[in-house]
Enzyme design. Structure first.
Site, PDB file in Angstrom:
ATOM      1  N   HIS A  17     -16.000  47.734 -41.268  1.00  0.00           N
ATOM      2  CA  HIS A  17     -15.331  48.601 -42.176  1.00  0.00           C
ATOM      3  C   HIS A  17     -14.325  49.029 -41.787  1.00  0.00           C
ATOM      4  O   HIS A  17     -13.001  49.067 -42.450  1.00  0.00           O
ATOM      5  CB  HIS A  17     -16.416  49.457 -42.619  1.00  0.00           C
ATOM      6  CG  HIS A  17     -17.529  49.286 -43.641  1.00  0.00           C
ATOM      7  ND1 HIS A  17     -18.702  49.699 -43.350  1.00  0.00           N
ATOM      8  CD2 HIS A  17     -17.619  48.242 -44.466  1.00  0.00           C
ATOM      9  CE1 HIS A  17     -19.444  49.110 -44.087  1.00  0.00           C
ATOM     10  NE2 HIS A  17     -18.996  48.223 -44.826  1.00  0.00           N
ATOM     11  N   LYS A  41     -29.658  50.867 -55.715  1.00  0.00           N
ATOM     12  CA  LYS A  41     -29.622  50.862 -54.607  1.00  0.00           C
ATOM     13  C   LYS A  41     -30.158  51.920 -53.904  1.00  0.00           C
ATOM     14  O   LYS A  41     -29.774  52.958 -54.050  1.00  0.00           O
ATOM     15  CB  LYS A  41     -28.148  50.534 -53.739  1.00  0.00           C
ATOM     16  CG  LYS A  41     -28.128  49.469 -53.140  1.00  0.00           C
ATOM     17  CD  LYS A  41     -26.793  49.075 -52.653  1.00  0.00           C
ATOM     18  CE  LYS A  41     -26.374  47.928 -51.710  1.00  0.00           C
ATOM     19  NZ  LYS A  41     -24.885  47.615 -51.244  1.00  0.00           N
ATOM     20  N   ARG A  90     -16.447  38.212 -44.245  1.00  0.00           N
ATOM     21  CA  ARG A  90     -17.134  37.816 -43.085  1.00  0.00           C
ATOM     22  C   ARG A  90     -17.552  36.337 -42.718  1.00  0.00           C
ATOM     23  O   ARG A  90     -17.367  35.727 -41.864  1.00  0.00           O
ATOM     24  CB  ARG A  90     -18.499  38.547 -42.626  1.00  0.00           C
ATOM     25  CG  ARG A  90     -18.492  40.198 -42.531  1.00  0.00           C
ATOM     26  CD  ARG A  90     -19.683  40.823 -42.729  1.00  0.00           C
ATOM     27  NE  ARG A  90     -20.340  40.576 -44.126  1.00  0.00           N
ATOM     28  CZ  ARG A  90     -21.260  41.155 -44.595  1.00  0.00           C
ATOM     29  NH1 ARG A  90     -21.924  42.134 -43.985  1.00  0.00           N
ATOM     30  NH2 ARG A  90     -21.907  40.865 -45.777  1.00  0.00           N
TER      31      ARG A  90
END
Length: 160
Positions: A17, A41, A90
């Protein structure tokens, strides 16, 4: 002024990050790191704790600020005069999901999404993986900033 938002859960913030934040800060006049609130979450750290950690690890970047938001990201952009969303990628699997989100956000508001490829050193890194490794006593130094590692160890010890 060129302004961008870099949204995420940051539970916890990782060096991956930070790589994106640092690079985005070099491109935009202001980068808002937005801790997105997702009530479905289950997180290890509260929104306030995540924001505090982010403020500490980005304190050296004068054009970065930390905020939180619950709702549609495009509404946050509209309310704060932000023209771009920054997303780190990614792998190809990230791209498929993020492309759909970028297209929806553009359709809803005209806000553009800019993709930054993660430094290969961090291409495997995810907050969930860091938490799992730390839970089992694995070494996460080098994956998260030292202060995050310390708070992660403290939190996991509290839960043990």
């Amino acid at each position: 002024m060129r302004r961008a938002v870099y949204p995420g859960s940051y539970d916890p913030v990782t060096n991956g990050h930070l790589d994106i934040i640092n690079r985005a800060a070099g491109v935009f006049d202001e980068v808002v790191v937005a801790v997105m609130i997702n009530k479905s979450k289950r997180t290890l750290f509260s929104v306030e704790e995540r924001m505090d950690m982010l403020r500490e690890v980005t304190a050296h970047l004068p054009n970065v600020r930390v905020d939180s938001w619950h709702g549609l990201l495009v509404d946050y952009c509209r309310e704060n005069g932000i023209q771009a969303i920054v997303k780190g990628l990614r792998a190809v699997s990230d791209f498929e999901y993020e492309l759909q989100m970028a297209q929806m956000n553009q359709r809803l508001s005209g806000v553009e999404t800019l993709f930054m490829f993660t430094n290969p050193e961090y291409s495997f890194l995810a907050s969930s993986l860091v938490k799992e490794v730390a839970t089992w006593g694995g070494d996460v130094s080098g994956l998260v900033p030292p202060l995050v590692e310390k708070r992660l160890q403290q939190r996991l010890a509290e839960q043990a």
